[in-house]
Design a protein around this motif. Structure first.
Motif, short mmCIF file in Angstrom:
data_model
loop_
_atom_site.label_atom_id
_atom_site.label_comp_id
_atom_site.label_asym_id
_atom_site.label_seq_id
_atom_site.Cartn_x
_atom_site.Cartn_y
_atom_site.Cartn_z
N GLU A 184 7.44 1.43 2.22
CA GLU A 184 8.84 1.50 1.78
C GLU A 184 9.61 0.20 2.00
N VAL A 185 9.11 -0.63 2.90
CA VAL A 185 9.82 -1.89 3.17
C VAL A 185 9.85 -2.76 1.92
N ASP A 242 15.03 -0.93 10.83
CA ASP A 242 15.04 0.53 11.02
C ASP A 242 16.46 1.06 11.09
N THR A 282 10.99 -4.03 10.76
CA THR A 282 10.91 -2.62 11.17
C THR A 282 9.73 -2.43 12.11
N LYS A 285 12.43 4.89 7.90
CA LYS A 285 11.16 4.65 7.22
C LYS A 285 10.17 5.79 7.43
N VAL A 336 13.67 4.44 -2.17
CA VAL A 336 13.52 4.74 -0.73
C VAL A 336 14.67 5.68 -0.33
N ASP A 392 5.06 2.61 5.71
CA ASP A 392 5.23 1.15 5.74
C ASP A 392 5.53 0.58 4.36
#
Ligand SMILES: Cc1cc2nc3c(=O)[nH]c(=O)nc-3n(C[C@H](O)[C@H](O)[C@H](O)COP(=O)(O)O)c2cc1C
Ligand SMILES: [Mn+2]
Length: 471
Positions: free
Chosen positions: A347-348, A370, A433, A342, A320, A345
C-alpha cells in the motif's frame, strides 16, 4: 446568507478578530502593500490585511486573507486537523451552480475605453516583478469541445490599461482550451473573477479529473450552489457575487513578453512570450474590494496547498482505504506526507503513486508514514524517517518522472551564457512505515496515556519564583 468575499471578511472579524488588521494610511500599490505584509511575515505573523486607502485607486484591498490554514479551515467550517478529509469528501459530491439574472457584480458596468485596469489597485509584489500582477483572479473559459466552463487561478501581468498577460503552465486546462482554440484560429473568450468566498478559490485550484467541474466543486466546498450570471461582452457565466469581473478575449496569434514574476517556489521563473488578454469590460460592485494574493509568499503556498492535499487524499483513498491524512506543507509544496493505516506493505507505493499522479508537476519527495504519526507535525515525520526508514530497502527513486521544465529550478539546466534549457526531473518515495503487520516493532515509549489525558494544565503552571535559585 449567501457567501462571498465580504461575508468571509466579516466572519473573520467576528470569529477571529486578531486575524484581520486594517491599515488606514494611504499605501502605494507599488511594493507598499507587500512590504508591510513581508515585515509582518518576518515576525511570523500572517494576519489578513485590509488596506482602506490605496494610492491612485478608490478601491480598498485585502491581502493575506487566505494565508492561513486556520482561516481556510474556518471557510470549510471545520478544523485544521479535519480540513483535508473534509475537502476530499466534499470533492466527491459536487453541487451544481445556480443561474441568476441579477447580482452585485453588475452594480457598475464599464465597457471598452471605460474599462481601465488602472481603476483597480493592482499591486507590484516582489522586487524584480515586471509589473503589477493580478494574483487572485479566477480565469473562466469554455471548452470548445464540450461547452463546459473551466476555472483556474492564473497570473496576469498588467501590460497597459486594456491588456493583460496570462501564464498557462504545463497541463492546466485553461492552457489546453487556449491552444485548442488557437489551432482552429479562434479567439478564446475569458472572464477573470476577483474576490469571493475562499472556498470558491479553493474549488478553482482543485485537481479534478477532466475538463471543467470547478463550479460544482466550489459549490460543494461552499455548502451552497455558486450563483452565476451572464457576462456582458463574452459568452460566459461568471460568479454573480464576485467583487470584480474582467471580461476579455485572447487572440490566437498575439503574444507579448511576460515576466519575470516571483512564483511559489520562491524564484523568478517562467518569463517569456505569452498570450495577451484584450480587456472588453470590467463589472464590479459599487464598493468593490480588491482581493490580492501575496505571490511567492505564504499566502500563495497555503492557497495552493490545501486543494492539492484534498485532491491527493481523495485519490489515495481510492487505492488505499486506510489513508488517514495528507500534508503538502506550505513551506515545501514539493513534499507530500501521507499517513496510512497499513494493511499490506504494497500500500505504500500505491499511496505514493496516487499522490504523484494527482500532482505530477510539483511534488519531489513523498513520505509515507503509519497512522500514529501526525503528518502536520513535521518533527514526528522526521522521527518516523529516523527510526523506521531503511534507505537500502525503503527508498524509491523514480527517474525522469516529470517535466521537462516547470517552475522549480531543478527542472532546468543552466548554461554558461545564462540560458536555461528544460530537463526531466526525478522524484523519490520514502517509506517510513513499520513493516506490516506492525507487530515486529517494540511498543513506543510514552507515559500512561490515560493518566496524561486526565492532567489538567489550567491552574497547574505558575510563573517561576527566582528566589528559589538565589544563593
Ligand atoms: C495563487 C495561485 C496562482 C496560480 N497561478 C498560476 C499560473 O499563473 N499559471 C498556471 O498555469 N497555474 C497557476 N496556478 C495553479 C492553477 O490555478 C491550478 O493548477 C488550477 O487547478 C488550474 O485549473 P485548470 O487546469 O482547470 O485550468 C495558480 C494557483 C494559485 C493558488
Ligand atoms: Mn479544470
Amino acid at each position: 446568507m449567501a457567501k462571498d468575499l465580504r461575508s468571509f471578511i466579516k466572519q473573520i472579524a467576528t470569529v477571529m478578530p486578531d486575524q484581520i488588521r486594517m491599515i488606514t494610511d494611504v499605501v502605494d500599490a507599488k511594493f507598499g502593500i507587500t512590504c508591510i505584509a513581508e515585515k509582518l511575515g518576518q515576525e511570523g505573523k500572517f494576519p489578513a490585511l485590509f488596506f482602506k486607502r490605496v494610492k491612485g485607486s478608490s478601491l480598498p484591498l485585502v491581502i493575506n486573507l487566505t494565508a492561513s490554514y486556520e482561516r481556510l479551515a474556518l471557510a470549510l467550517d471545520t478544523s485544521v486537523n479535519e480540513m483535508v478529509r473534509s475537502y476530499g469528501q466534499r470533492q466527491g459530491n459536487p453541487v451544481p451552480p445556480q443561474i441568476v439574472t441579477e447580482g452585485p457584480v453588475k452594480e457598475v458596468v464599464l465597457k471598452d475605453e471605460e474599462a481601465k485596469l488602472s481603476l483597480l489597485p493592482i499591486p507590484y509584489h516582489n522586487e524584480l516583478d515586471a509589473g503589477p500582477y493580478i494574483t487572485g483572479g479566477i480565469l473562466i473559459c469554455k471548452d470548445p469541445e464540450t461547452g463546459s466552463h473551466n476555472a483556474g487561478i492564473y497570473r496576469h501581468q498588467v501590460h497597459n490599461d486594456h491588456q493583460l498577460g496570462v501564464y498557462f503552465q504545463g497541463t492546466h486546462d485553461g492552457g489546453y482550451i487556449y491552444r485548442r482554440n488557437s489551432e482552429m484560429k479562434s479567439p478564446t473568450e475569458v472572464a477573470i473573477a476577483i474576490g469571493h468566498y475562499p472556498t470558491f478559490m479553493l474549488g478553482a485550484v482543485s485537481r479534478l479529473l477532466g475538463m471543467g467541474g470547478e463550479f460544482g466543486e466550489a459549490g460543494a466546498l461552499l455548502g451552497e450552489p455558486v450563483e452565476l450570471i451572464k457576462a456582458e461582452t463574452v459568452d460566459l457565466l461568471v460568479p454573480a457575487r464576485a467583487e470584480i469581473v474582467i471580461e476579455g478575449t485572447i487572440s490566437p496569434d498575439e503574444s507579448r513578453f511576460e515576466g519575470p514574476f516571483g512564483e511559489w517556489p520562491g524564484y523568478y521563473v517562467a518569463e517569456g512570450e505569452k498570450p495577451v488578454i484584450q480587456v472588453k469590460a470590467i463589472t464590479m460592485r459599487k464598493d468593490a474590494i480588491y482581493y490580492d494574493v501575496f505571490a511567492a509568499n505564504q499566502e500563495h503556498l497555503v492557497l495552493g496547498s490545501l486543494p492539492r492535499m484534498g485532491s491527493i487524499y481523495r485519490r489515495v483513498k481510492e487505492v488505499v482505504p486506510g489513508v488517514v491524512n495528507v500534508n503538502v506543507p506550505a513551506h515545501a509544496r514539493t513534499h507530500c506526507y501521507i499517513s496510512i493505516k497499513k494493511l499490506r506493505d504494497a500500500e505504500v507505493k500505491r499511496a505514493a503513486f496516487a499522490a504523484l499522479q494527482t500532482e505530477p508537476d510539483n511534488l519531489r519527495v513523498i513520505v509515507v508514514v503509519d497512522d500514529d504519526i501526525n503528518v502536520f507535525n513535521e518533527p514526528e515525520v522526521t522521527w518516523a524517517i529516523g527510526t523506521r526508514f531503511r534507505p537500502e530497502k525503503d527508498l524509491l527513486v523514480i527517474p525522469d518522472w516529470s517535466g521537462p521544465g516547470g517552475l522549480i529550478p531543478s527542472g532546468w539546466e543552466s548554461h554558461p551564457d545564462g540560458k536555461r534549457t528544460p530537463v526531466m526531473v526525478s522524484v523519490m518515495v520514502i517509506d517510513a512505515t513499520q513493516p506490516a503487520p506492525p507487530l515486529h516493532y517494540p511498543p513506543r515509549a510514552r507515559p500512561p496515556k490515560k493518566q496524561v489525558s486526565e492532567v489538567q494544565i489550567d491552574g497547574l503552571l505558575h510563573p517561576f519564583d527566582p528566589s528559589l535559585v538565589e544563593s
